[in-house]
Design a protein around this motif. Structure first.
Motif, mmCIF file in Angstrom:
data_model
loop_
_atom_site.group_PDB
_atom_site.id
_atom_site.type_symbol
_atom_site.label_atom_id
_atom_site.label_comp_id
_atom_site.label_asym_id
_atom_site.label_seq_id
_atom_site.Cartn_x
_atom_site.Cartn_y
_atom_site.Cartn_z
ATOM 1 N N GLY A 1 -0.120 1.259 -13.395
ATOM 2 C CA GLY A 1 -0.759 1.817 -12.214
ATOM 3 C C GLY A 1 0.019 1.511 -10.950
ATOM 4 N N ALA A 2 -0.687 1.444 -9.827
ATOM 5 C CA ALA A 2 -0.045 1.191 -8.540
ATOM 6 C C ALA A 2 -1.087 0.715 -7.543
ATOM 7 C CB ALA A 2 0.634 2.459 -8.022
ATOM 8 N N LEU A 3 -0.669 -0.162 -6.638
ATOM 9 C CA LEU A 3 -1.554 -0.660 -5.590
ATOM 10 C C LEU A 3 -0.931 -0.418 -4.225
ATOM 11 C CD1 LEU A 3 -2.580 -2.427 -8.126
ATOM 12 C CD2 LEU A 3 -3.494 -3.934 -6.352
ATOM 13 N N ARG A 4 -1.772 -0.065 -3.250
ATOM 14 C CA ARG A 4 -1.341 0.045 -1.865
ATOM 15 C C ARG A 4 -1.593 -1.286 -1.166
ATOM 16 N NH1 ARG A 4 -4.838 4.358 -1.808
ATOM 17 N NH2 ARG A 4 -6.019 3.509 -0.055
ATOM 18 N N ILE A 5 -0.598 -1.741 -0.435
ATOM 19 C CA ILE A 5 -0.746 -2.916 0.416
ATOM 20 C C ILE A 5 -0.794 -2.390 1.846
ATOM 21 C CG2 ILE A 5 0.225 -5.135 1.090
ATOM 22 C CD1 ILE A 5 -0.590 -4.951 -1.859
ATOM 23 N N ASN A 6 -1.970 -2.528 2.498
ATOM 24 C CA ASN A 6 -2.151 -1.887 3.792
ATOM 25 C C ASN A 6 -3.112 -2.668 4.673
ATOM 26 O OD1 ASN A 6 -4.719 -1.370 2.787
ATOM 27 N ND2 ASN A 6 -4.311 0.765 2.306
ATOM 28 N N SER A 7 -3.340 -2.138 5.855
ATOM 29 C CA SER A 7 -4.356 -2.666 6.757
ATOM 30 C C SER A 7 -4.871 -1.501 7.596
ATOM 31 C CB SER A 7 -3.782 -3.770 7.650
ATOM 32 O OG SER A 7 -2.743 -3.271 8.462
ATOM 33 N N HIS A 8 -5.978 -1.714 8.303
ATOM 34 C CA HIS A 8 -6.588 -0.666 9.115
ATOM 35 C C HIS A 8 -6.962 -1.225 10.487
ATOM 36 C CE1 HIS A 8 -7.225 0.685 4.943
ATOM 37 N NE2 HIS A 8 -7.200 1.902 5.437
ATOM 38 N N ASN A 9 -6.882 -0.367 11.498
ATOM 39 C CA ASN A 9 -7.365 -0.783 12.811
ATOM 40 C C ASN A 9 -8.851 -0.444 12.946
ATOM 41 O OD1 ASN A 9 -7.532 1.972 13.329
ATOM 42 N ND2 ASN A 9 -5.777 2.015 14.732
ATOM 43 N N GLU A 10 -9.426 -0.694 14.119
ATOM 44 C CA GLU A 10 -10.863 -0.479 14.306
ATOM 45 C C GLU A 10 -11.247 0.981 14.190
ATOM 46 O OE1 GLU A 10 -11.847 -2.220 18.032
ATOM 47 O OE2 GLU A 10 -11.608 -4.296 17.322
ATOM 48 N N GLY B 1 -9.960 2.937 11.977
ATOM 49 C CA GLY B 1 -9.787 3.317 10.585
ATOM 50 C C GLY B 1 -8.413 3.845 10.234
ATOM 51 N N LYS B 2 -7.477 3.832 11.188
ATOM 52 C CA LYS B 2 -6.120 4.311 10.901
ATOM 53 C C LYS B 2 -5.409 3.310 10.002
ATOM 54 C CE LYS B 2 -1.816 5.843 13.052
ATOM 55 N NZ LYS B 2 -1.085 6.073 14.332
ATOM 56 N N GLU B 3 -4.751 3.833 8.965
ATOM 57 C CA GLU B 3 -4.101 2.985 7.971
ATOM 58 C C GLU B 3 -2.649 2.698 8.348
ATOM 59 O OE1 GLU B 3 -3.856 2.956 3.166
ATOM 60 O OE2 GLU B 3 -2.945 4.696 4.139
ATOM 61 N N ALA B 4 -2.267 1.435 8.199
ATOM 62 C CA ALA B 4 -0.859 1.042 8.280
ATOM 63 C C ALA B 4 -0.443 0.643 6.872
ATOM 64 C CB ALA B 4 -0.684 -0.123 9.244
ATOM 65 N N LEU B 5 0.404 1.446 6.260
ATOM 66 C CA LEU B 5 0.800 1.234 4.873
ATOM 67 C C LEU B 5 2.103 0.457 4.815
ATOM 68 C CD1 LEU B 5 0.244 1.840 1.863
ATOM 69 C CD2 LEU B 5 1.552 3.954 2.157
ATOM 70 N N LEU B 6 2.063 -0.718 4.192
ATOM 71 C CA LEU B 6 3.263 -1.545 4.080
ATOM 72 C C LEU B 6 4.069 -1.178 2.844
ATOM 73 C CD1 LEU B 6 4.947 -3.971 5.077
ATOM 74 C CD2 LEU B 6 3.492 -5.433 3.658
ATOM 75 N N ALA B 7 3.389 -1.037 1.712
ATOM 76 C CA ALA B 7 4.115 -0.776 0.461
ATOM 77 C C ALA B 7 3.157 -0.243 -0.587
ATOM 78 C CB ALA B 7 4.778 -2.049 -0.048
ATOM 79 N N VAL B 8 3.716 0.473 -1.547
ATOM 80 C CA VAL B 8 3.007 0.843 -2.773
ATOM 81 C C VAL B 8 3.732 0.123 -3.897
ATOM 82 C CG1 VAL B 8 2.346 2.697 -4.338
ATOM 83 C CG2 VAL B 8 2.317 3.089 -1.868
ATOM 84 N N ILE B 9 3.050 -0.794 -4.558
ATOM 85 C CA ILE B 9 3.695 -1.609 -5.580
ATOM 86 C C ILE B 9 3.287 -1.141 -6.970
ATOM 87 C CG2 ILE B 9 4.119 -3.619 -4.145
ATOM 88 C CD1 ILE B 9 1.593 -4.853 -5.130
ATOM 89 N N GLU B 10 4.267 -1.092 -7.850
ATOM 90 C CA GLU B 10 4.087 -0.554 -9.192
ATOM 91 C C GLU B 10 4.478 -1.615 -10.226
ATOM 92 O OE1 GLU B 10 4.621 4.037 -9.223
ATOM 93 O OE2 GLU B 10 6.288 3.250 -8.036
ATOM 94 N N PRO B 11 4.490 -1.257 -11.503
ATOM 95 C CA PRO B 11 4.696 -2.259 -12.556
ATOM 96 C C PRO B 11 5.914 -3.164 -12.392
ATOM 97 C CG PRO B 11 3.902 -0.264 -13.554
ATOM 98 C CD PRO B 11 4.105 0.042 -12.092
ATOM 99 N N CYS B 12 5.651 -4.407 -12.757
ATOM 100 C CA CYS B 12 6.538 -5.571 -12.795
ATOM 101 C C CYS B 12 6.660 -6.274 -11.448
ATOM 102 C CB CYS B 12 7.905 -5.290 -13.399
ATOM 103 S SG CYS B 12 9.131 -4.630 -12.280
ATOM 104 N N ASN B 13 5.990 -5.765 -10.403
ATOM 105 C CA ASN B 13 6.001 -6.444 -9.110
ATOM 106 C C ASN B 13 4.890 -7.482 -9.032
ATOM 107 O OD1 ASN B 13 7.387 -3.634 -8.003
ATOM 108 N ND2 ASN B 13 7.986 -5.440 -6.848
ATOM 109 N N TRP B 14 5.259 -8.702 -8.647
ATOM 110 C CA TRP B 14 4.309 -9.790 -8.422
ATOM 111 C C TRP B 14 3.967 -9.837 -6.935
ATOM 112 C CZ3 TRP B 14 2.426 -13.374 -12.080
ATOM 113 C CH2 TRP B 14 2.978 -13.247 -13.362
ATOM 114 N N PHE B 15 2.731 -10.222 -6.636
ATOM 115 C CA PHE B 15 2.326 -10.325 -5.232
ATOM 116 C C PHE B 15 1.155 -11.300 -5.099
ATOM 117 C CE2 PHE B 15 -0.291 -7.121 -7.167
ATOM 118 C CZ PHE B 15 -1.511 -7.178 -6.541
ATOM 119 N N GLY B 16 0.923 -11.726 -3.861
ATOM 120 C CA GLY B 16 -0.187 -12.627 -3.581
ATOM 121 C C GLY B 16 0.229 -14.057 -3.313
#
Length: 232
Positions: free
Chosen positions: A60-69, A71-86
């Motif tokens: 699968g895939a996960l979005r790493i993002n944040s939102h302002n008040e 609701g606008k999204e700031a997208l940092l990355a879309v991470i897919e298989p074999c990527n570690w995070f956290g």
């Protein structure tokens, strides 16, 4: 050890960070790991959440993002298989820096906090491995800041496609052919308009370097993309 399929185990071994770990550290991580499934658009954690473990994308895939008040999204990355995070919240002990949400149905390997803390206590050298994982993201961040300041949109987009295809440095020996990346997400990552993104992608498609499809981009000639990036 979690009940992973042969495909999932293969995905895990593709990652440069995990593959570089000593065998006993790999075994220690796997012995305490669990599997976690997420439905599409399900949040794994939110910005400012407390640390809840280390993760690796198996499918699968996960979005790493944040939102302002608003609701606008700031997208940092879309991470897919074999990527570690956290690992950032593990190292500094502070809350999560961003949201993590499943772009589509996803399957993760999860190392719970207690298991990580015990491993680090038993073998303090493991802190070095966690730091190495974090420095990959620091290098990516510095490179992105430099590109935003110095490079035109065309070069930034080409470089980001290369980076994602190579798994943000995790797939140094291989590369992805198909990127699960809608145009609006690519535009958000680079802080450029969707219209500009579409125009650049069409130029690359005309040069037979990529193929653009619904919600994905196929890399037809990664070597050609790299050569183009050097010329811009």
């Amino acid at each position: 050890m979690p009940d992973m399929s042969s495909h999932e185990m293969h995905q895990l071994q593709q990652g440069q960070w995990f593959r570089s770990l000593p065998a006993d550290v790999q075994q220690r991580l796997l012995s305490s790991a669990r599997l976690k499934n997420l439905a599409a658009q399900q949040y794994l954690f939110y910005r400012n959440d407390v640390f809840d473990g280390l993760y690796c994308v198996l499918d699968g895939a996960l979005r790493i993002n944040s939102h302002n008040e608003q609701g606008k999204e700031a997208l940092l990355a879309v991470i897919e298989p074999c990527n570690w995070f956290g690992e950032i919240a593990l190292i500094d002990g502070l809350p999560r820096t961003h949201d993590a949400v499943a772009e589509k149905s996803s399957r993760l390997l999860w190392i719970p906090p207690a298991a990580l803390e015990q491993m680090l206590q038993d073998n303090p050298l493991c802190w070095r491995y966690m730091a190495q994982l974090s420095t990959q993201k620091i290098r990516f961040t510095f490179a992105s800041l430099e590109e935003n300041a110095l490079f035109p949109a065309f070069k930034r987009l080409v470089n980001r496609l290369i980076l994602i295809a190579e798994g943000y440095g995790e797939l140094s020996q291989n590369s992805r052919r198909v990127l699960n990346l809608p145009q609006e997400q690519l535009a958000s990552m680079l802080a450029i308009s969707r219209q500009t993104t579409n125009q650049i992608l069409k130029q690359l498609e005309m040069q037979q370097l990529i193929r653009v499809d619904y919600r994905e981009i196929e890399i037809l000639d990664l070597k050609g993309l790299k050569q183009l990036s050097q010329k811009i």
